[in-house]
Design an enzyme around this catalytic site. Structure first.
Site, mmCIF file in Angstrom:
data_model
loop_
_atom_site.group_PDB
_atom_site.id
_atom_site.type_symbol
_atom_site.label_atom_id
_atom_site.label_comp_id
_atom_site.label_asym_id
_atom_site.label_seq_id
_atom_site.Cartn_x
_atom_site.Cartn_y
_atom_site.Cartn_z
ATOM 1 N N ASP A 94 -0.595 16.205 30.974
ATOM 2 C CA ASP A 94 -0.879 17.061 32.133
ATOM 3 C C ASP A 94 -1.844 18.186 31.758
ATOM 4 O OD1 ASP A 94 1.101 18.256 30.538
ATOM 5 O OD2 ASP A 94 2.034 19.284 32.242
ATOM 6 N N TYR A 95 -1.669 18.745 30.561
ATOM 7 C CA TYR A 95 -2.543 19.831 30.120
ATOM 8 C C TYR A 95 -3.980 19.338 29.927
ATOM 9 C CZ TYR A 95 -4.438 23.570 27.172
ATOM 10 O OH TYR A 95 -5.209 24.568 26.651
#
Length: 284
Positions: free
Chosen positions: A153-154
């Site tokens: 996600d990052y």
């Protein structure tokens, strides 16, 4: 080379300025003669940095702002007035595999690291364009250049941040707004957040120091640079994608890139002591 923005006498606003890299950039800009505006979701952290600057004879003000709240951003921008330099620095990272991260954490990552870029930049870009002067900085990450395990996600959010800057640069150039854009892609920074992070070749990919990164960012703003990758060696990672996928994956394994987050635990009490932005879990 794009036109740089002189920091002496400028008004510089930094989101996530209450700690970590944001704090260092705020302090460094004040030393160069800027009036500094600090936005941080942690009111106490922002006020503390503001106090440091004033105690040293500089000019600063701090506002508690959640950059994912559009109304709060608009109100705080109106209170801040025109700025010469906007540093979109606030960011979060969980360091969790996608299956382990909570839905709330994933949503927060995308809101802070991606959506807030639009809300904050829109609040100040028109003013810069009207004066045909200013710099918008987007602090992305080396994760914007190549995806890394335990950062799905990052990495996605930082790829988006990189794309945001690239598209914004195209927009301001096409419209001849006279505004510079700068994207910053640092490797891991020694904020206390990444004590467990390892690399196979630490001498080639050292953990970066906050003060050094902050200085290089401020230098790049004044020089009118458009891209800053630290350390420069990281620039090679996207080029490696020309390799066949299996060869690329194998090289990442040999370099140890996909093992860097194996021992990641985050920063203790990160709710109170975020690594780069104050008050949110897992700041980088």
């Amino acid at each position: 080379m794009a036109r740089g923005t002189r920091l002496s006498g400028a008004t510089l606003l930094v989101t996530g300025g209450g700690s970590g890299l944001g704090r260092r950039m705020a302090l460094g800009a004040a030393r160069r003669g800027s009036r500094v505006v600090i936005w941080d979701v942690n009111a106490e952290a922002g006020a503390a940095v503001c106090g440091e600057i004033r105690a040293a004879g500089g000019s600063a003000e701090a506002h508690a702002v959640d950059v994912t709240d559009r109304e709060a951003v608009a109100a705080a921008a109106a209170a801040a007035g025109p700025v010469d330099v906007l540093i979109n620095n606030a960011g979060v990272v969980s360091g969790q595999p996608l299956l382990d991260a909570t839905e709330e954490a994933i949503e927060r990552t995308m809101k802070v690291n991606v959506m807030a870029l639009s809300w904050v930049t829109r609040a100040f870009l028109a003013g810069m364009a009207s004066r045909r002067h200013g710099t918008v900085v987007t602090v992305a990450s080396a994760a914007a250049l190549v995806g890394v395990a335990r950062q799905t996600d990052y990495s996605a959010s930082k790829f988006a941040a990189f794309g945001f800057n690239e598209s914004l640069r195209a927009e301001v150039r096409a419209a001849k707004l006279g505004v510079n854009t700068l994207v910053v892609c640092p490797y891991y920074i020694d904020t206390g957040m990444f004590d467990g992070v390892q690399t196979r070749w630490p001498m080639l990919l050292p953990i970066l120091q906050e003060e050094d990164v902050a200085t290089k960012v401020l230098d790049a703003i004044e020089a009118g640079r458009r891209k800053l990758v630290l350390p420069p060696l990281v620039n090679v990672l996207p080029v490696l994608r020309i390799l066949p996928v299996n060869a690329f994956d194998r090289l990442m394994d040999v370099l140890g890139v996909n093992r860097t987050m194996d021992n990641f635990t985050g920063r203790p009490n990160s709710r109170e002591k975020s690594a780069n932005g104050g008050g949110l879990p897992g700041r980088q």
